[in-house]
Design a protein around this motif. Structure first.
Motif, PDB file in Angstrom:
ATOM      1  N   VAL A  16       0.835  -1.196   0.000  1.00 17.49           N
ATOM      2  CA  VAL A  16       0.000   0.000   0.000  1.00 17.49           C
ATOM      3  C   VAL A  16       0.874   1.253   0.000  1.00 17.49           C
ATOM      4  CG1 VAL A  16      -1.667   1.330   1.358  1.00 17.49           C
ATOM      5  CG2 VAL A  16      -2.011  -1.130   1.010  1.00 17.49           C
ATOM      6  N   ASP A  17       1.935   1.269   0.807  1.00 18.10           N
ATOM      7  CA  ASP A  17       2.827   2.436   0.842  1.00 18.10           C
ATOM      8  C   ASP A  17       3.448   2.716  -0.519  1.00 18.10           C
ATOM      9  OD1 ASP A  17       2.316   2.849   3.533  1.00 18.10           O
ATOM     10  OD2 ASP A  17       4.158   1.869   4.215  1.00 18.10           O
ATOM     11  N   GLU A  18       3.923   1.672  -1.185  1.00 19.92           N
ATOM     12  CA  GLU A  18       4.524   1.850  -2.509  1.00 19.92           C
ATOM     13  C   GLU A  18       3.487   2.346  -3.515  1.00 19.92           C
ATOM     14  OE1 GLU A  18       7.988  -1.588  -2.282  1.00 19.92           O
ATOM     15  OE2 GLU A  18       5.932  -2.158  -2.788  1.00 19.92           O
ATOM     16  N   ALA A  19       2.281   1.786  -3.456  1.00 17.51           N
ATOM     17  CA  ALA A  19       1.217   2.202  -4.370  1.00 17.51           C
ATOM     18  C   ALA A  19       0.822   3.652  -4.123  1.00 17.51           C
ATOM     19  CB  ALA A  19       0.011   1.280  -4.227  1.00 17.51           C
ATOM     20  N   GLU A  20       0.817   4.081  -2.871  1.00 16.40           N
ATOM     21  CA  GLU A  20       0.492   5.480  -2.575  1.00 16.40           C
ATOM     22  C   GLU A  20       1.531   6.421  -3.184  1.00 16.40           C
ATOM     23  OE1 GLU A  20       0.080   5.366   1.693  1.00 16.40           O
ATOM     24  OE2 GLU A  20      -2.086   4.960   1.548  1.00 16.40           O
ATOM     25  N   ARG A  21       2.814   6.045  -3.118  1.00 11.67           N
ATOM     26  CA  ARG A  21       3.864   6.856  -3.737  1.00 11.67           C
ATOM     27  C   ARG A  21       3.692   6.908  -5.250  1.00 11.67           C
ATOM     28  NH1 ARG A  21       9.840   5.488  -2.153  1.00 11.67           N
ATOM     29  NH2 ARG A  21       8.884   3.491  -2.458  1.00 11.67           N
ATOM     30  N   LEU A  22       3.366   5.750  -5.856  1.00  8.25           N
ATOM     31  CA  LEU A  22       3.133   5.721  -7.299  1.00  8.25           C
ATOM     32  C   LEU A  22       1.920   6.555  -7.682  1.00  8.25           C
ATOM     33  CD1 LEU A  22       3.775   1.999  -8.237  1.00  8.25           C
ATOM     34  CD2 LEU A  22       5.042   3.982  -9.027  1.00  8.25           C
ATOM     35  N   GLY A  41      -0.075   5.024 -16.980  1.00  7.04           N
ATOM     36  CA  GLY A  41      -0.675   3.710 -16.753  1.00  7.04           C
ATOM     37  C   GLY A  41      -0.276   3.123 -15.403  1.00  7.04           C
ATOM     38  N   ASP A  42       0.975   3.343 -14.991  1.00  9.57           N
ATOM     39  CA  ASP A  42       1.434   2.866 -13.688  1.00  9.57           C
ATOM     40  C   ASP A  42       0.701   3.588 -12.563  1.00  9.57           C
ATOM     41  OD1 ASP A  42       3.498   1.012 -14.590  1.00  9.57           O
ATOM     42  OD2 ASP A  42       4.586   2.811 -15.209  1.00  9.57           O
ATOM     43  N   VAL A  43       0.502   4.881 -12.729  1.00 10.88           N
ATOM     44  CA  VAL A  43      -0.220   5.673 -11.726  1.00 10.88           C
ATOM     45  C   VAL A  43      -1.663   5.194 -11.639  1.00 10.88           C
ATOM     46  CG1 VAL A  43      -1.061   7.990 -11.160  1.00 10.88           C
ATOM     47  CG2 VAL A  43       1.306   7.672 -11.937  1.00 10.88           C
ATOM     48  N   GLY A  45      -2.796   2.210 -12.454  1.00 12.80           N
ATOM     49  CA  GLY A  45      -2.783   0.880 -11.847  1.00 12.80           C
ATOM     50  C   GLY A  45      -2.616   0.933 -10.343  1.00 12.80           C
ATOM     51  N   ALA A  46      -1.773   1.841  -9.862  1.00 11.77           N
ATOM     52  CA  ALA A  46      -1.587   1.997  -8.415  1.00 11.77           C
ATOM     53  C   ALA A  46      -2.874   2.484  -7.763  1.00 11.77           C
ATOM     54  CB  ALA A  46      -0.438   2.960  -8.137  1.00 11.77           C
ATOM     55  N   ARG A  47      -3.560   3.401  -8.402  1.00 12.79           N
ATOM     56  CA  ARG A  47      -4.835   3.908  -7.849  1.00 12.79           C
ATOM     57  C   ARG A  47      -5.891   2.798  -7.810  1.00 12.79           C
ATOM     58  NH1 ARG A  47      -4.363   9.608 -10.946  1.00 12.79           N
ATOM     59  NH2 ARG A  47      -3.044  10.616  -9.380  1.00 12.79           N
ATOM     60  N   ARG A  48      -5.919   1.980  -8.854  1.00 14.54           N
ATOM     61  CA  ARG A  48      -6.873   0.855  -8.891  1.00 14.54           C
ATOM     62  C   ARG A  48      -6.571  -0.116  -7.760  1.00 14.54           C
ATOM     63  NH1 ARG A  48      -9.506  -3.266 -10.421  1.00 14.54           N
ATOM     64  NH2 ARG A  48     -10.544  -3.760 -12.315  1.00 14.54           N
ATOM     65  N   PHE A  49      -5.287  -0.428  -7.557  1.00 17.68           N
ATOM     66  CA  PHE A  49      -4.872  -1.300  -6.466  1.00 17.68           C
ATOM     67  C   PHE A  49      -5.297  -0.716  -5.118  1.00 17.68           C
ATOM     68  CE2 PHE A  49      -1.463  -2.195  -3.311  1.00 17.68           C
ATOM     69  CZ  PHE A  49      -1.650  -3.561  -3.164  1.00 17.68           C
ATOM     70  N   LEU A  50      -5.099   0.584  -4.922  1.00 13.98           N
ATOM     71  CA  LEU A  50      -5.494   1.226  -3.664  1.00 13.98           C
ATOM     72  C   LEU A  50      -7.009   1.186  -3.463  1.00 13.98           C
ATOM     73  CD1 LEU A  50      -3.031   4.242  -3.709  1.00 13.98           C
ATOM     74  CD2 LEU A  50      -2.966   2.257  -2.155  1.00 13.98           C
ATOM     75  N   ASP A  51      -7.772   1.351  -4.541  1.00 12.60           N
ATOM     76  CA  ASP A  51      -9.235   1.249  -4.447  1.00 12.60           C
ATOM     77  C   ASP A  51      -9.653  -0.155  -4.009  1.00 12.60           C
ATOM     78  OD1 ASP A  51      -9.552   3.885  -5.220  1.00 12.60           O
ATOM     79  OD2 ASP A  51     -10.085   3.407  -7.305  1.00 12.60           O
ATOM     80  N   VAL A  52      -9.019  -1.180  -4.589  1.00  9.66           N
ATOM     81  CA  VAL A  52      -9.322  -2.558  -4.204  1.00  9.66           C
ATOM     82  C   VAL A  52      -8.970  -2.771  -2.730  1.00  9.66           C
ATOM     83  CG1 VAL A  52      -8.690  -4.995  -4.558  1.00  9.66           C
ATOM     84  CG2 VAL A  52      -9.138  -3.520  -6.528  1.00  9.66           C
ATOM     85  N   CYS A  53      -7.810  -2.289  -2.324  1.00  7.52           N
ATOM     86  CA  CYS A  53      -7.392  -2.430  -0.917  1.00  7.52           C
ATOM     87  C   CYS A  53      -8.384  -1.755   0.020  1.00  7.52           C
ATOM     88  CB  CYS A  53      -5.999  -1.828  -0.702  1.00  7.52           C
ATOM     89  SG  CYS A  53      -4.656  -2.782  -1.420  1.00  7.52           S
ATOM     90  N   ALA A  54      -8.850  -0.572  -0.345  1.00 10.89           N
ATOM     91  CA  ALA A  54      -9.793   0.166   0.497  1.00 10.89           C
ATOM     92  C   ALA A  54     -11.140  -0.544   0.579  1.00 10.89           C
ATOM     93  CB  ALA A  54      -9.984   1.583  -0.043  1.00 10.89           C
ATOM     94  N   GLY A  55     -11.561  -1.177  -0.515  1.00 14.48           N
ATOM     95  CA  GLY A  55     -12.865  -1.813  -0.541  1.00 14.48           C
ATOM     96  C   GLY A  55     -12.905  -3.223   0.007  1.00 14.48           C
ATOM     97  N   PHE A  62      -2.988 -11.641  -5.435  1.00 13.92           N
ATOM     98  CA  PHE A  62      -3.674 -11.303  -6.683  1.00 13.92           C
ATOM     99  C   PHE A  62      -3.871  -9.797  -6.806  1.00 13.92           C
ATOM    100  CE2 PHE A  62      -4.733 -15.741  -5.927  1.00 13.92           C
ATOM    101  CZ  PHE A  62      -4.340 -16.274  -7.139  1.00 13.92           C
ATOM    102  N   GLY A  63      -2.764  -9.091  -6.671  1.00 19.02           N
ATOM    103  CA  GLY A  63      -2.776  -7.640  -6.759  1.00 19.02           C
ATOM    104  C   GLY A  63      -1.857  -7.139  -7.852  1.00 19.02           C
ATOM    105  N   ALA A  64      -1.262  -5.993  -7.585  1.00 21.40           N
ATOM    106  CA  ALA A  64      -0.391  -5.323  -8.549  1.00 21.40           C
ATOM    107  C   ALA A  64       1.071  -5.654  -8.267  1.00 21.40           C
ATOM    108  CB  ALA A  64      -0.609  -3.817  -8.459  1.00 21.40           C
ATOM    109  N   TYR A  65       1.835  -5.731  -9.337  1.00 26.22           N
ATOM    110  CA  TYR A  65       3.270  -6.011  -9.258  1.00 26.22           C
ATOM    111  C   TYR A  65       4.025  -4.950 -10.051  1.00 26.22           C
ATOM    112  CZ  TYR A  65       2.080 -10.675  -7.580  1.00 26.22           C
ATOM    113  OH  TYR A  65       1.591 -11.728  -6.846  1.00 26.22           O
ATOM    114  N   GLU A  66       5.106  -4.485  -9.480  1.00 26.40           N
ATOM    115  CA  GLU A  66       5.999  -3.585 -10.186  1.00 26.40           C
ATOM    116  C   GLU A  66       6.997  -4.450 -10.963  1.00 26.40           C
ATOM    117  OE1 GLU A  66       7.525   0.460  -8.536  1.00 26.40           O
ATOM    118  OE2 GLU A  66       8.905  -1.111  -7.855  1.00 26.40           O
ATOM    119  N   ILE A  67       7.223  -4.135 -12.229  1.00 24.38           N
ATOM    120  CA  ILE A  67       8.193  -4.864 -13.045  1.00 24.38           C
ATOM    121  C   ILE A  67       9.548  -4.183 -12.866  1.00 24.38           C
ATOM    122  CG2 ILE A  67       8.869  -5.585 -15.365  1.00 24.38           C
ATOM    123  CD1 ILE A  67       5.879  -5.325 -16.165  1.00 24.38           C
ATOM    124  N   ARG A  68      10.510  -4.948 -12.347  1.00 12.71           N
ATOM    125  CA  ARG A  68      11.865  -4.420 -12.139  1.00 12.71           C
ATOM    126  C   ARG A  68      12.862  -5.260 -12.932  1.00 12.71           C
ATOM    127  NH1 ARG A  68      11.757  -3.832  -5.527  1.00 12.71           N
ATOM    128  NH2 ARG A  68      10.144  -2.208  -5.439  1.00 12.71           N
TER     129      ARG A  68
END
Length: 166
Positions: A16-22, A41-43, A45-55, A62-68
């Motif tokens: 969640v912390d990483e997604a908030e920064r994104l 698109g990354d921003v 995706g992070a917002r969508r992930f945060l919405d799912v987390c909040a709901g 089964f969430g979001a992954y950063e490609i490194r």
């Protein structure tokens, strides 16, 4: 949860912390983000992930992954599931890369890694779609082993179904 590793990539499960920064769009993490990351698109995706987390709570794995990139640890895009598997064992995926690294096979490699993880986790079916004019995304899904199964005037729909699934 550990990173999912492919030959050249580490798929890092977002917190969640990483997604908030994104979602805030920065400031750039000079040591971890490649130039041009995060993309719009990354921003999104992070917002969508945060919405799912909040709901519904954190959906990991089964969430979001950063490609490194494994060679330098820098984030170059994102891949992930839109939600946990439904009652039929289906999940929907999405992915994207910063423009400077496109055309190097990273998206297909990341998607293959996510598909492998889904199969090992008991998922029966993975779905994805792309705009009709997004030939690069069509190639990514086909290269990762997904089959085109339908299309309409706007989108092409892809899927992977494993043996014993409908």
């Amino acid at each position: 949860m550990d990173d999912l590793l492919t030959e050249r990539l580490a798929l890092h499960p977002l917190t969640v912390d990483e997604a908030e920064r994104l979602a805030a769009g920065g400031p750039a993490d000079a040591g971890r983000w490649a130039p041009g990351y995060p993309s719009a698109g990354d921003v999104a995706g992070a917002r969508r992930f945060l919405d799912v987390c909040a709901g519904a709570g954190d959906p990991r794995p089964f969430g979001a992954y950063e490609i490194r990139r494994r060679q330098d640890g820098r984030a170059i895009g994102g891949v992930g599931f839109h939600d946990a598997p439904d009652e039929d064992g289906s999940v929907t995926i999405g992915y994207g890369l910063i423009e400077s690294v496109r055309g190097q096979g990273y998206a297909s490699e990341a998607l293959r890694g996510l598909l492998r993880f889904a199969r090992e986790s008991g998922v029966a079916r993975v779905l994805g779609d792309a705009d009709q004019d997004n030939a690069a995304s069509h190639r990514v899904m086909a290269s990762a082993g997904m089959e085109l199964y339908a299309e309409d005037e706007r989108l092409r729909y892809y899927r992977t179904v494993w043996t014993g699934s409908a």
